[in-house]
Write a protein that holds these residues in place. Structure first.
Motif, short mmCIF file in Angstrom:
data_model
loop_
_atom_site.label_atom_id
_atom_site.label_comp_id
_atom_site.label_asym_id
_atom_site.label_seq_id
_atom_site.Cartn_x
_atom_site.Cartn_y
_atom_site.Cartn_z
N ARG A 46 7.03 -5.92 -3.00
CA ARG A 46 7.98 -7.04 -3.06
C ARG A 46 8.59 -7.37 -1.69
NH1 ARG A 46 11.88 -4.76 -6.94
NH2 ARG A 46 12.78 -6.80 -7.30
N VAL A 47 8.00 -6.81 -0.67
CA VAL A 47 8.54 -7.04 0.69
C VAL A 47 8.12 -8.42 1.19
CG1 VAL A 47 8.29 -6.29 3.10
CG2 VAL A 47 8.64 -4.60 1.28
N ARG A 48 9.09 -9.19 1.68
CA ARG A 48 8.80 -10.53 2.22
C ARG A 48 8.62 -10.50 3.73
NH1 ARG A 48 6.74 -11.26 -0.72
NH2 ARG A 48 7.22 -11.64 -2.86
N HIS A 61 -3.52 -5.60 2.19
CA HIS A 61 -3.63 -5.26 0.78
C HIS A 61 -3.44 -6.50 -0.09
CE1 HIS A 61 -3.03 -2.89 -2.83
NE2 HIS A 61 -3.47 -1.85 -2.16
N ASP A 62 -4.31 -6.68 -1.10
CA ASP A 62 -4.27 -7.90 -1.92
C ASP A 62 -2.95 -8.11 -2.66
OD1 ASP A 62 -6.71 -8.64 -1.19
OD2 ASP A 62 -7.77 -7.90 -2.98
N ASP A 63 -2.30 -7.02 -3.04
CA ASP A 63 -1.09 -7.15 -3.85
C ASP A 63 0.17 -7.31 -3.00
OD1 ASP A 63 -2.68 -6.81 -6.01
OD2 ASP A 63 -2.39 -4.62 -6.08
N ILE A 64 0.00 -7.43 -1.71
CA ILE A 64 1.17 -7.51 -0.83
C ILE A 64 1.24 -8.92 -0.25
CG2 ILE A 64 2.15 -6.63 1.35
CD1 ILE A 64 1.17 -3.86 0.35
N HIS A 65 2.43 -9.51 -0.32
CA HIS A 65 2.57 -10.91 0.11
C HIS A 65 3.68 -11.04 1.13
CE1 HIS A 65 -0.21 -11.80 -3.08
NE2 HIS A 65 0.54 -11.07 -3.88
N VAL A 66 3.45 -10.40 2.25
CA VAL A 66 4.43 -10.47 3.33
C VAL A 66 4.34 -11.85 3.97
CG1 VAL A 66 4.94 -9.61 5.65
CG2 VAL A 66 4.48 -8.00 3.80
N ARG A 67 5.50 -12.48 4.14
CA ARG A 67 5.49 -13.83 4.68
C ARG A 67 5.55 -13.88 6.20
NH1 ARG A 67 9.77 -18.76 3.91
NH2 ARG A 67 8.39 -20.25 4.88
#
Ligand SMILES: C[S@@+](CC[C@H](N)C(=O)[O-])C[C@H]1O[C@@H](n2cnc3c(N)ncnc32)[C@H](O)[C@@H]1O
Length: 369
Positions: A268-270, A293-299
């Motif tokens: 959940r890290v942005r 990593h596919d499940d990580i959505h760092v902006r």
């Protein structure tokens, strides 16, 4: 409009002149090194060079720059101030910036970059010496984009180098390329100052309630700033965090090296920050292992890359390409005024990406004893 000019001045960190020279040998191979002191480097440009007043110097190590119009030397500040204006000639001036070159590496011998009383006193004398002034010019404030700025660098208290530039991007709007950082509280570490400048420079759209993770978070100056700004923070560091940070319910500590942490901790890290005292490739490896990593959505990223050897300057374009290869479209680097022998890399995936708010604080809170 282009300005025919012979000399340019650049400001850099005390001791980073070699980094600047290595960089300019690639970016501006026709420029010849001229007068130089720690933190202050001037360049002779080829005959007939015409640069737009707002040209982009494309430099990581030049804090700010301007066209050099001459210098004044002498013992009486009043006399020096009066001799500044004839050098400026008919150039427009909306703003006066006066600063001293860095005396030491930031964070050494109690030195931090920024305004000094001596520079302010010189600025007042220069302003008051302006002939036929129809208004009192602002001194050492953040200029507006497009403002014409008279620069005066106190290379020594009795040796003032005069320049001129048109403000464009943020660092060219700050006196000497240094933002004014005001701290509300006792800072836990200098990382507070570094991050305050990094946020100002990068303009990353971080907001209250966002979840940030920092690799290399101890003792906690950067976390302190993020928490003050209403963010949630996940600190990853095998070393101890400051008690004040651990006591904050918006902070969670994973007391481990980045490589030992499960990727799911970052789901959940942005915003991902890194400030570990390891080689740049090691920092990039650690960050890549998370953001790939596919499940990580760092902006967005704010990475401190240590440059223990100036020869690594030649690797910086490759470091930035590597960050781009992870899908970050906007990637920039700068040696911040509050950096030491290191640079800051900021990266943003997509400017138009909609903000995604985490629903609550980080799930785990591991308080070390
Ligand atoms: C310059 S300090 C960080 C300062 C910190 N950002 C602050 O706000 O106070 C560098 C830190 O990197 C940590 N470090 C070194 N290697 C690391 C790794 N592989 N993973 C996580 N932390 C690491 C060290 O333990 C040290 O505390």
């Amino acid at each position: 409009m282009s300005v025919p000019s012979q000399y340019l001045f650049t400001i850099c960190q005390h001791g980073a002149e070699d980094a600047l020279k290595l960089e300019f040998a690639k970016t501006w191979p026709d420029w010849r090194l001229s007068y130089s002191r720690p933190g202050f480097v001037t360049w002779k440009l080829p005959e007939d060079t015409k640069l737009a007043p707002d040209f982009d110097i494309r430099s990581v190590f030049a804090r700010t720059h301007g066209f050099s119009v001459g210098k004044v030397t002498g013992e009486l500040a009043n006399d020096l101030a009066a001799r500044v204006w004839p050098l400026v000639e008919a150039r427009p001036v909306d703003h006066i910036h006066v600063w001293q070159r860095d005396e030491h590496v930031p964070g050494s011998k109690g030195f931090e970059p920024g305004p000094t009383d001596l520079a302010y006193e010189a600025a007042v004398l220069i302003r008051d010496a302006q002939p036929a002034a129809d208004r009192r010019l602002p001194i050492n404030r953040t200029a507006r984009s497009g403002d014409a700025v008279l620069d005066c660098v106190l290379v020594e208290p009795n040796e003032w180098w005069i320049g001129w530039h048109r403000a464009t991007n943020l660092p060219t709007r700050w006196p000497g390329g240094v933002p004014l950082i005001e701290t509300e509280s006792q800072i836990i570490s200098r990382a507070y100052l570094k991050l305050a400048e990094a946020l100002r420079w990068s303009q990353l759209p971080m907001a209250k309630g966002d979840l940030c993770a920092e690799i290399g978070s101890a003792p906690g100056g950067a976390s302190q700033l993020l928490l003050e700004r209403g963010m949630y923070v996940l600190g990853v560091d095998p070393a101890e965090m400051d008690e004040q940070i651990l006591a904050n319910p918006a902070f969670a500590h994973i007391r481990a090296r980045a490589s030992e942490v499960k990727r799911s901790e970052f789901s959940r890290v942005r915003w991902l920050l890194a400030d570990a005292n390891v080689a740049p490739t090691h920092t990039l490896d650690s960050v890549e292992a998370i953001v790939a990593h596919d499940d990580i959505h760092v902006r967005g990223l704010l990475l401190t890359l240590k440059i223990p050897d100036w020869e690594l300057v030649n690797q910086i374009p490759a470091y930035l390409d590597r960050v781009r290869s992870w899908g970050f479209k906007y990637v920039r680097a700068r040696q911040l005024a509050f950096n030491r022998q290191e640079i800051c890399v900021c990266a943003l995936k997509n400017r138009s990406m909609r903000r995604f708010k985490p629903k609550g604080p980080p799930r785990r809170r591991r308080k070390e004893t």
